[in-house]
Motif scaffolding. Structure first.
Motif, PDB file in Angstrom:
ATOM      1  N   GLU A 146       0.812  -1.226   0.000  1.00 47.03           N
ATOM      2  CA  GLU A 146       0.000   0.000   0.000  1.00 47.03           C
ATOM      3  C   GLU A 146       0.840   1.268   0.000  1.00 47.03           C
ATOM      4  O   GLU A 146       0.297   2.368  -0.034  1.00 47.03           O
ATOM      5  CB  GLU A 146      -0.918   0.029   1.237  1.00 47.03           C
ATOM      6  CG  GLU A 146      -2.064  -0.944   1.183  1.00 47.03           C
ATOM      7  CD  GLU A 146      -1.759  -2.173   2.015  1.00 47.03           C
ATOM      8  OE1 GLU A 146      -0.592  -2.341   2.389  1.00 47.03           O
ATOM      9  OE2 GLU A 146      -2.686  -2.958   2.273  1.00 47.03           O
ATOM     10  N   GLU A 147       2.185   1.111   0.093  1.00 45.76           N
ATOM     11  CA  GLU A 147       3.061   2.273   0.170  1.00 45.76           C
ATOM     12  C   GLU A 147       2.722   3.148   1.374  1.00 45.76           C
ATOM     13  O   GLU A 147       2.616   4.376   1.266  1.00 45.76           O
ATOM     14  CB  GLU A 147       2.964   3.106  -1.117  1.00 45.76           C
ATOM     15  CG  GLU A 147       3.916   2.689  -2.213  1.00 45.76           C
ATOM     16  CD  GLU A 147       5.367   3.007  -1.859  1.00 45.76           C
ATOM     17  OE1 GLU A 147       5.803   4.134  -2.045  1.00 45.76           O
ATOM     18  OE2 GLU A 147       6.055   2.092  -1.362  1.00 45.76           O
ATOM     19  N   GLU A 148       2.526   2.506   2.520  1.00 43.18           N
ATOM     20  CA  GLU A 148       2.227   3.230   3.748  1.00 43.18           C
ATOM     21  C   GLU A 148       3.388   3.073   4.729  1.00 43.18           C
ATOM     22  O   GLU A 148       3.889   1.963   4.930  1.00 43.18           O
ATOM     23  CB  GLU A 148       0.937   2.719   4.392  1.00 43.18           C
ATOM     24  CG  GLU A 148      -0.309   3.023   3.572  1.00 43.18           C
ATOM     25  CD  GLU A 148      -1.575   2.525   4.242  1.00 43.18           C
ATOM     26  OE1 GLU A 148      -2.635   2.609   3.599  1.00 43.18           O
ATOM     27  OE2 GLU A 148      -1.501   2.050   5.396  1.00 43.18           O
ATOM     28  N   VAL A 149       3.797   4.183   5.322  1.00 40.55           N
ATOM     29  CA  VAL A 149       4.924   4.186   6.250  1.00 40.55           C
ATOM     30  C   VAL A 149       4.467   4.735   7.596  1.00 40.55           C
ATOM     31  O   VAL A 149       3.770   5.755   7.653  1.00 40.55           O
ATOM     32  CB  VAL A 149       6.088   5.037   5.704  1.00 40.55           C
ATOM     33  CG1 VAL A 149       7.244   5.063   6.701  1.00 40.55           C
ATOM     34  CG2 VAL A 149       6.560   4.499   4.365  1.00 40.55           C
ATOM     35  N   TYR A 150       4.866   4.059   8.680  1.00 31.74           N
ATOM     36  CA  TYR A 150       4.485   4.468  10.032  1.00 31.74           C
ATOM     37  C   TYR A 150       5.709   4.534  10.933  1.00 31.74           C
ATOM     38  O   TYR A 150       6.649   3.737  10.789  1.00 31.74           O
ATOM     39  CB  TYR A 150       3.474   3.488  10.631  1.00 31.74           C
ATOM     40  CG  TYR A 150       2.143   3.452   9.948  1.00 31.74           C
ATOM     41  CD1 TYR A 150       1.080   4.231  10.395  1.00 31.74           C
ATOM     42  CD2 TYR A 150       1.940   2.632   8.834  1.00 31.74           C
ATOM     43  CE1 TYR A 150      -0.152   4.203   9.752  1.00 31.74           C
ATOM     44  CE2 TYR A 150       0.716   2.599   8.181  1.00 31.74           C
ATOM     45  CZ  TYR A 150      -0.324   3.383   8.649  1.00 31.74           C
ATOM     46  OH  TYR A 150      -1.542   3.351   8.010  1.00 31.74           O
ATOM     47  N   LEU A 151       5.678   5.469  11.853  1.00 30.62           N
ATOM     48  CA  LEU A 151       6.661   5.509  12.932  1.00 30.62           C
ATOM     49  C   LEU A 151       5.983   4.977  14.185  1.00 30.62           C
ATOM     50  O   LEU A 151       4.935   5.482  14.588  1.00 30.62           O
ATOM     51  CB  LEU A 151       7.173   6.937  13.151  1.00 30.62           C
ATOM     52  CG  LEU A 151       8.295   7.120  14.199  1.00 30.62           C
ATOM     53  CD1 LEU A 151       9.160   8.319  13.849  1.00 30.62           C
ATOM     54  CD2 LEU A 151       7.754   7.265  15.618  1.00 30.62           C
ATOM     55  N   LEU A 152       6.567   3.942  14.768  1.00 33.18           N
ATOM     56  CA  LEU A 152       6.036   3.341  15.988  1.00 33.18           C
ATOM     57  C   LEU A 152       7.104   3.458  17.066  1.00 33.18           C
ATOM     58  O   LEU A 152       8.233   2.979  16.893  1.00 33.18           O
ATOM     59  CB  LEU A 152       5.679   1.872  15.755  1.00 33.18           C
ATOM     60  CG  LEU A 152       5.080   1.124  16.949  1.00 33.18           C
ATOM     61  CD1 LEU A 152       3.673   1.648  17.267  1.00 33.18           C
ATOM     62  CD2 LEU A 152       5.026  -0.385  16.661  1.00 33.18           C
ATOM     63  N   GLU A 153       6.769   4.113  18.171  1.00 33.03           N
ATOM     64  CA  GLU A 153       7.725   4.273  19.250  1.00 33.03           C
ATOM     65  C   GLU A 153       8.138   2.917  19.812  1.00 33.03           C
ATOM     66  O   GLU A 153       7.336   1.990  19.897  1.00 33.03           O
ATOM     67  CB  GLU A 153       7.124   5.140  20.347  1.00 33.03           C
ATOM     68  CG  GLU A 153       6.885   6.582  19.919  1.00 33.03           C
ATOM     69  CD  GLU A 153       6.107   7.350  20.970  1.00 33.03           C
ATOM     70  OE1 GLU A 153       6.760   7.937  21.853  1.00 33.03           O
ATOM     71  OE2 GLU A 153       4.864   7.335  20.904  1.00 33.03           O
ATOM     72  N   ALA A 154       9.404   2.822  20.219  1.00 33.21           N
ATOM     73  CA  ALA A 154       9.944   1.558  20.705  1.00 33.21           C
ATOM     74  C   ALA A 154       9.174   1.043  21.911  1.00 33.21           C
ATOM     75  O   ALA A 154       9.021  -0.175  22.085  1.00 33.21           O
ATOM     76  CB  ALA A 154      11.425   1.728  21.049  1.00 33.21           C
TER      77      ALA A 154
END
Length: 205
Positions: A146-154
């Protein structure tokens, strides 16, 4: 020169040119509709940050163990065999506005979840150590289809990891990533502007 992967398989640097070109052609075709790989996008993004004095973030080099060296001349050495050693920490680290930044980048073709097997125990241990020192630590996840990028905190990743270790599911659902993570719209300059998310989360702007 021969490189050996940690699983013992050999990588031959001077492989048949036609075969290499065929692999590159197929790879290019596979990525033609979705741009560059996550690593390439992040490297371009980090270069953008560096050139403009925004942040100093670099990809850590992959450790290589040399096991066979030939000395054809006293003034020269030729590496004949080496092993790609498994990285001991995360992919990227650096500094931004006086804060230590450390993160891992992963992508998957799955559309409804992100497999936790993409991470390793030593990486999880490293992230815990960074958080204990009050560093900024996170993962950047890409759903390539889907060409989706996420930042997920550690901190959230560690919670999902602990859930798996206590018998829970072995992946993070897409819904969970959307709830606890922060989507990063793909741009041009920079390509993946994760610094904006850091500014928002840590009030650094």
């Amino acid at each position: 020169m021969i490189f050996n992967y940690p699983n013992g398989k050999k990588y031959i640097a001077n492989a048949n040119t036609d075969q290499v070109n065929k692999v590159k052609k197929n790879k290019n075709a596979a990525y033609s509709n979705r741009g560059m790989t996550l690593e390439e996008d992040l490297n371009v993004t980090n270069s953008f940050y560096l050139d403009r004095g925004v942040a100093v973030i670099h990809k850590k080099p992959t450790p290589v163990q040399i096991v066979n060296v030939d000395y054809p001349r006293r003034s020269a050495a030729v590496i004949k065999e080496a092993y790609f050693k498994q990285a001991s920490t995360t992919d990227y680290n650096g500094i931004y506005k006086g804060k230590y930044i450390d993160f891992e980048a992963k992508e998957t073709k799955f559309t409804t979840s992100f497999p936790l097997k993409n991470f390793h125990e030593h990486q999880i241990a490293h992230m815990k150590a960074v958080l204990n020192q009050e560093g900024i630590c996170f993962v950047i996840l890409r759903f390539s289809t889907e060409e989706e990028v996420y930042l997920l905190e550690a901190a959230h990743l560690l919670t999902f990891w602990e859930r798996m270790e206590t018998g829970g599911r072995k992946s993070i659902t897409k819904e969970e990533i959307m709830e606890y993570g922060h989507r990063i719209p793909l741009g041009l300059h920079p390509r993946i502007d994760y610094i904006k998310v850091i500014d928002y989360l840590y009030k650094l702007s």
